[in-house]
Design a protein around this motif. Sequence first.
Motif, mmCIF file in Angstrom:
data_model
loop_
_atom_site.group_PDB
_atom_site.id
_atom_site.type_symbol
_atom_site.label_atom_id
_atom_site.label_comp_id
_atom_site.label_asym_id
_atom_site.label_seq_id
_atom_site.Cartn_x
_atom_site.Cartn_y
_atom_site.Cartn_z
ATOM 1 N N PRO A 139 59.256 -87.869 -8.049
ATOM 2 C CA PRO A 139 59.101 -89.278 -8.451
ATOM 3 C C PRO A 139 60.049 -90.194 -7.692
ATOM 4 N N ALA A 140 61.261 -89.705 -7.429
ATOM 5 C CA ALA A 140 62.230 -90.541 -6.715
ATOM 6 C C ALA A 140 61.739 -90.801 -5.299
ATOM 7 N N LEU A 141 61.145 -89.763 -4.687
ATOM 8 C CA LEU A 141 60.615 -89.939 -3.334
ATOM 9 C C LEU A 141 59.486 -90.969 -3.333
ATOM 10 N N LEU A 142 58.695 -90.948 -4.407
ATOM 11 C CA LEU A 142 57.564 -91.861 -4.470
ATOM 12 C C LEU A 142 58.023 -93.306 -4.607
ATOM 13 N N SER A 143 59.035 -93.505 -5.428
ATOM 14 C CA SER A 143 59.371 -94.887 -5.761
ATOM 15 C C SER A 143 60.532 -95.428 -4.945
ATOM 16 N N GLY A 144 61.306 -94.524 -4.372
ATOM 17 C CA GLY A 144 62.571 -95.007 -3.826
ATOM 18 C C GLY A 144 62.536 -95.339 -2.356
ATOM 19 N N SER A 145 61.384 -95.721 -1.833
ATOM 20 C CA SER A 145 61.353 -95.896 -0.390
ATOM 21 C C SER A 145 61.033 -97.334 0.016
ATOM 22 N N VAL A 146 61.528 -98.283 -0.777
ATOM 23 C CA VAL A 146 61.254 -99.688 -0.479
ATOM 24 C C VAL A 146 61.715 -100.053 0.928
ATOM 25 N N ILE A 147 62.967 -99.706 1.232
ATOM 26 C CA ILE A 147 63.507 -100.118 2.533
ATOM 27 C C ILE A 147 62.790 -99.403 3.677
ATOM 28 N N LEU A 148 62.608 -98.081 3.518
ATOM 29 C CA LEU A 148 61.961 -97.332 4.600
ATOM 30 C C LEU A 148 60.556 -97.862 4.873
ATOM 31 N N THR A 198 55.726 -95.369 -12.403
ATOM 32 C CA THR A 198 56.954 -94.686 -11.993
ATOM 33 C C THR A 198 57.635 -94.054 -13.199
ATOM 34 N N ALA A 199 57.735 -94.822 -14.277
ATOM 35 C CA ALA A 199 58.413 -94.301 -15.459
ATOM 36 C C ALA A 199 57.694 -93.067 -15.996
ATOM 37 N N VAL A 200 56.368 -93.127 -16.036
ATOM 38 C CA VAL A 200 55.617 -91.969 -16.516
ATOM 39 C C VAL A 200 55.915 -90.756 -15.646
ATOM 40 N N MET A 201 55.952 -90.987 -14.327
ATOM 41 C CA MET A 201 56.200 -89.863 -13.430
ATOM 42 C C MET A 201 57.603 -89.299 -13.612
ATOM 43 N N VAL A 202 58.578 -90.187 -13.785
ATOM 44 C CA VAL A 202 59.944 -89.702 -13.980
ATOM 45 C C VAL A 202 60.016 -88.873 -15.257
ATOM 46 N N LEU A 203 59.413 -89.395 -16.318
ATOM 47 C CA LEU A 203 59.450 -88.671 -17.588
ATOM 48 C C LEU A 203 58.744 -87.325 -17.464
ATOM 49 N N ALA A 204 57.565 -87.339 -16.846
ATOM 50 C CA ALA A 204 56.824 -86.093 -16.695
ATOM 51 C C ALA A 204 57.606 -85.113 -15.831
ATOM 52 N N ILE A 233 67.057 -96.681 -18.878
ATOM 53 C CA ILE A 233 67.631 -97.228 -17.642
ATOM 54 C C ILE A 233 67.384 -96.262 -16.488
ATOM 55 N N MET A 234 67.490 -94.960 -16.776
ATOM 56 C CA MET A 234 67.320 -93.993 -15.693
ATOM 57 C C MET A 234 65.897 -93.954 -15.158
ATOM 58 N N CYS A 235 64.934 -94.298 -16.009
ATOM 59 C CA CYS A 235 63.550 -94.248 -15.573
ATOM 60 C C CYS A 235 63.180 -95.422 -14.680
ATOM 61 N N PHE A 236 64.017 -96.446 -14.662
ATOM 62 C CA PHE A 236 63.701 -97.601 -13.836
ATOM 63 C C PHE A 236 63.954 -97.297 -12.380
ATOM 64 N N PRO A 237 63.115 -97.771 -11.524
ATOM 65 C CA PRO A 237 63.512 -97.737 -10.126
ATOM 66 C C PRO A 237 64.716 -98.678 -9.999
ATOM 67 N N THR A 238 65.836 -98.139 -9.508
ATOM 68 C CA THR A 238 67.047 -98.953 -9.432
ATOM 69 C C THR A 238 66.800 -100.244 -8.685
ATOM 70 N N PHE A 239 65.989 -100.125 -7.639
ATOM 71 C CA PHE A 239 65.768 -101.308 -6.824
ATOM 72 C C PHE A 239 65.063 -102.403 -7.587
ATOM 73 N N PHE A 240 64.191 -102.001 -8.485
ATOM 74 C CA PHE A 240 63.514 -103.025 -9.272
ATOM 75 C C PHE A 240 64.514 -103.760 -10.139
ATOM 76 N N LEU A 241 65.372 -102.987 -10.814
ATOM 77 C CA LEU A 241 66.385 -103.615 -11.662
ATOM 78 C C LEU A 241 67.198 -104.608 -10.848
#
Lengths: 334, 603, 351
Positions: free
Chosen positions: A268-277, A309-315, C189-197
């Motif tokens: 999930p982090a890979l999916l959501s965390g690539s804004v800059i890239l 994203t939240a659903v994916m992180v939780l899952a 808080i952990m479920c949020f994409p940090t960048f969005f926050l």
Amino acid sequence: MRMIPNIPPMARYLMRRFMTGLVTLFGITIITFVIIKLAPGDPAQARTVGLQGKRVSERVYQQLREYYGLDQPVYVQYYNWMDRLCHLDFGTSFYDGRAVASKIRDALWPTMSVAILSILLAFIISTPIGIYSAARQNGPFDRSVSTTLYMVYSIPSYVIGMLLILYLGVKLELFPFRGMHSDNYAQLSTLGKCIDLGRHYFMITVCETVGSLAYYSRFVRQNLLEVIRQDYIRTARAKGLSETQVILKHAFVNSLIPFITLLGLTFPALLSGSVILETMFNWPGLGRLFFESVLQRDYPTLMALNFITAVMVLAGTLLADLAYGLVDPRVSYD
Amino acid sequence: MTRSTLTSFAILISLLFALQACKQNIEDIRRGPDESSTKSTTSTQTVVYDPHKDPLVNQPDMFQPAPQNKAEIASNETLIWQLDGSPTNLNPIFQSAVVDQMAVDPIYQIPFTGDAKMNWVVNKDMVESYEESPDHLVWTVKLKPGLTWHDGQPFTAEDFRFSWQAINDDKVPSPAYKTATDQIADVQAIDARTIRFVTKEALAVTRWNISYPIIPKHIYDNPVERKAHPDLISGPYYNKYNREGVVGFGPYKLAQWIPNDRLVYERWEDYKGTKPYFKRIIMKIQPDPQTTLLLFKQGQLDYIERLTSQQFARETNDSDFAANGRKAYGPQWIYSYIGWNMDGSNPFFSDIRVRRAMTCALDIQRIIRELGYNLPQQAHGIFHPDSWMYDPTIKLLPFDRQLSAKLLDKAGWKMNPDDGWRYKTVNGKPVKFEFEILIPQGAATSEKVAAIFANDLKAEPIGVSLKTRVIEWTVFQQMTHNHEFQACMAAWGSGTDPEGEWNIWHSSQYNGGRNYGGYKNARADQLLDAGRREFDPAKRAKIYQELSHIIYDDQPYTFMTNAPLLSAVHKRLRGMQLSPVGLAMFYPGWNVWWVPANQALRQ
Amino acid sequence: MTEQNTKSPGFWGRIWRQFRHYKLGMVGLVIVVVMFLVAFFAPMLASERPILCRFDGKLYAPAVIDTFRQIPLVGRVIFHSPPFNRASFVFKQEFNPRRGDWALWTPIPFGPLEMAALPLQSPSRLHMLGTDEVGRDILSRMIHGTSVSMKVGFISMGIAVLIGLFFGAIAGYAGGWTDISISRFIEIIMCFPTFFLILGILAWFPPRIENVMIVIGLTNWVGIARYARGEIIRLRGSDFTTAARALGAGHSRIIFRHLLPNSLAPVMISVTFGIATAILVEAGLSWLGFGVQPPDPSWGNMLRSGYDNLFTAPHLIPPPCVAIFIAVLAFNLVGDALRDVIDPRLQGSMK
């Protein structure tokens, strides 16, 4: 739940996790909504930004606000959103009138393919490194590799991205670095298309892989070291299996499961965390969709993206916990 | 391992910090900023760029009109354009950006439009005749016979009526056209080919207002769909017709839309008007200017509407570019400005002397030279010197730091010798002259201008502190609209008719209009009102000339530069005209571009 | 300091004695200290004003004074003497050797905002890393950018530590519903994409450096809270807590004098890694245009200007890249060594 004793602990555990997950999701949607509402600028303004040469009267602006439902109280807006969500409808994008679900579907593949590729790549490269390092613990290979990996791990992915763009993209002109395929993609043969795609995927995949590569190989090494010390390995050794066989057969397979745990957490982090890239590589994925939606104040898209994203992180967390329980019988589900 | 690691660290650190050990030549430092740089470098930066001496700029070939003999013209040619973003959709009533306007242009037409000199002209492909009533209130327009939509349905006066209603429907989120078309009281379909526009007021701008985009009634007025989606934009049906299924009546039909990649248009062979020379138009979506130029040099693009100054002056002089490309350079009616908030919410800019002092402190020539590579020109107020509204007697304020300091002194802002900043006592308290300038994000040049301006304002004898704040466009819009700013940097395109100025300068437009800074001048109000109702061109010109003079003297803005037209075109293209809005987006614009038959490239 | 209050007086001393044996950790620490010094002495390393000069018959030390004026309280007492007190005074222009003026310049004699040369020059002897798009010296901006990064790193983590310890301590000590609701909140808080926050919050505060620090702090406390909570739950049952309670100590006394100081050491680990993250996030935000505002230098916005001038001025990119890398690496090294010393259970794993 204690009232119904015949529910197995596993199911009870799942149910509890599900309930808390729902509460968390609810909280997330509320916070997202509040943040979105508090941010200055609204969709009506965002729509008129591009019309620098044209004038837009106050009346038109107010009509647009009405159209987007911004004139209603925030809780009504939230209720409407929730209502639609319950009907599995993410709504219509404020930006271009398309269904949010289809916008996300379009952006999902570019991001997902890079994520999968980079995890696979990290897996393929890091496993042998980890195994070899563990087998020759504290040998010269182990030490030099772990130092190198450590340094690599500390390079932020966007810094790698910039350097790759500069050296491979601009100076050597080896790889393209904007978008998913070349301009003449449609005219290429199947093989040509594959090569073209591969060239475009190269840099962004490398950037996403590098960080996890170091992480994974140290993880594999660590796990192997732990497993090797365990009793059944000692038994296997005593049975006269060679060191290679021991490591490859028993230890490796046994350390795979924690790896899956890790996947559940990092995917999930890979999916959501690539804004800059994705912005850097002009990659039409979720990260860029997210960033553009922020700039366009596209509330429905933002809400949907955060929700997913939240659903994916939780899952992912749940799967990781379950997998962890599978390996380690000491973990109970009460 | 540790030794090798330590060594690599040592190298990395030395990169950053040990460089300072190098000896400096004090003489170089002591020399003024300009001298030292010219001495120490031999880079090309020091060579001044002059567009008039560039052999690739404005070659006569480019402007050669199409020959009578059609055999000399390549008839199956493809033209590839750059589009710097994805269009939101292809329904012209929902246009909300320049990109949308360009993407819609080949598919649609409007009855009246502007030519290369920004004069109002009749679109002869559509309009047979028109008549304006003597009281200027009623316009009757007769369409050419036999017009149809792309799907073969007849194009009628009903479509005009429907489109006007749709645009002004409260449920339809059309941001761009409601404001002008609400001046129309009624659009009547007299018969299939005759439309009567009845306006509320006799305005000079009516002839522009009645030219709004027309959408097909037989598609959009679908009873079932309209009930479910009265906004004409949501739902799969409207999504289809607003996007890949678009039905227009222009010379081209949309053949393909690959999202984030390209739009492909095919010439509509049944088109009744003047057929364009290109068989196919491809609009390549490429937001990044650097990649765009690269694609052009590789021969994958034929036309880039906007190059950056740096690209135009520095990055298009190589043989790669010259092999395929030519450059077009000309004036555009766009001016950049620093807007001052004069509504009294800050202690600085209500005073005309302070505004003038600011203008005198801004080194516009340096901005033109260093940031614009000598391509822009200094702006002469709200109208471009080439336009009929311009008053040649406007006297530009000089760049004069001493004069600026004097004006500030007169306005009561006195230099404090202890810290070098200017102060004034306001309501018994000393106020430091320190202001914040808003800059929209992505306007890289504005940031650089602000950096230069801040440096110049800080230095003696001026002593004013300037802070920059870069914000998103949307927030910029909101903050300027709500007058929550002290100064802001942006640009206006002065459009086709000076009527647009009413909304920017009339004192009534402080609330809700675009008079963000609260400009107020009774004479200007009078002139603006008069200009709207004056139908005699000569008198109207006089009115706007006086207006531009008054506004320049009042300095509600510091007028900076006129952005030039900087385009790259493929060398085989002919038939272009320079216009204040670029090479393409006017009438007939790119519709008369052509390629000689012997130079056909993309068949 | 807290060590007087803890049960083991030589706790931090012991950590230091062990830490010294970790060579990589020491290397990291040295780099951190060097960066700290560079950040603090930036005005004496790169400035348009000299360290020592004679001007019109008098001696001045403007760069030295600039340096010490940065210290919060001291800054109010130390003043420049005229004419250097005036921001508008441009020494380089008034400098006249014929009058007997001389100057000992800073090693890089250019200020971070000074437009000393023509734009986008490649590295030369005078401008060792070249100049940026308005002709400012890049090396000077790198040096001053260091202080931005250090400030963001330390202050934002300071904020995170305060919030994290507060919530972690309450959750861990109180247990029950308090613990559950705080844990749930942490999970949200952990479920949020940090960048969005961060983007969301920054959209509503003006993007000044202080706000960037606050926002990063606000989004980074979760890890610390979890760490502190776990640690306090562990310590809650320990002997000395029972002893303190038996002696009649109140809740706050137990939390603040006994539990928190003892859980600080593990928190330190996560803080060290957190600083690295904060530096990274700040640079990323500045890259996207939401961080430190121009014209002030930050590694992130310098990287951005490199990206914008990729083809014309490739020399803009490597310096900020190297700097960000070194900073992150240094803090990671320190954090790793620190963890090995403090919490041997976790040895070898990363983060």
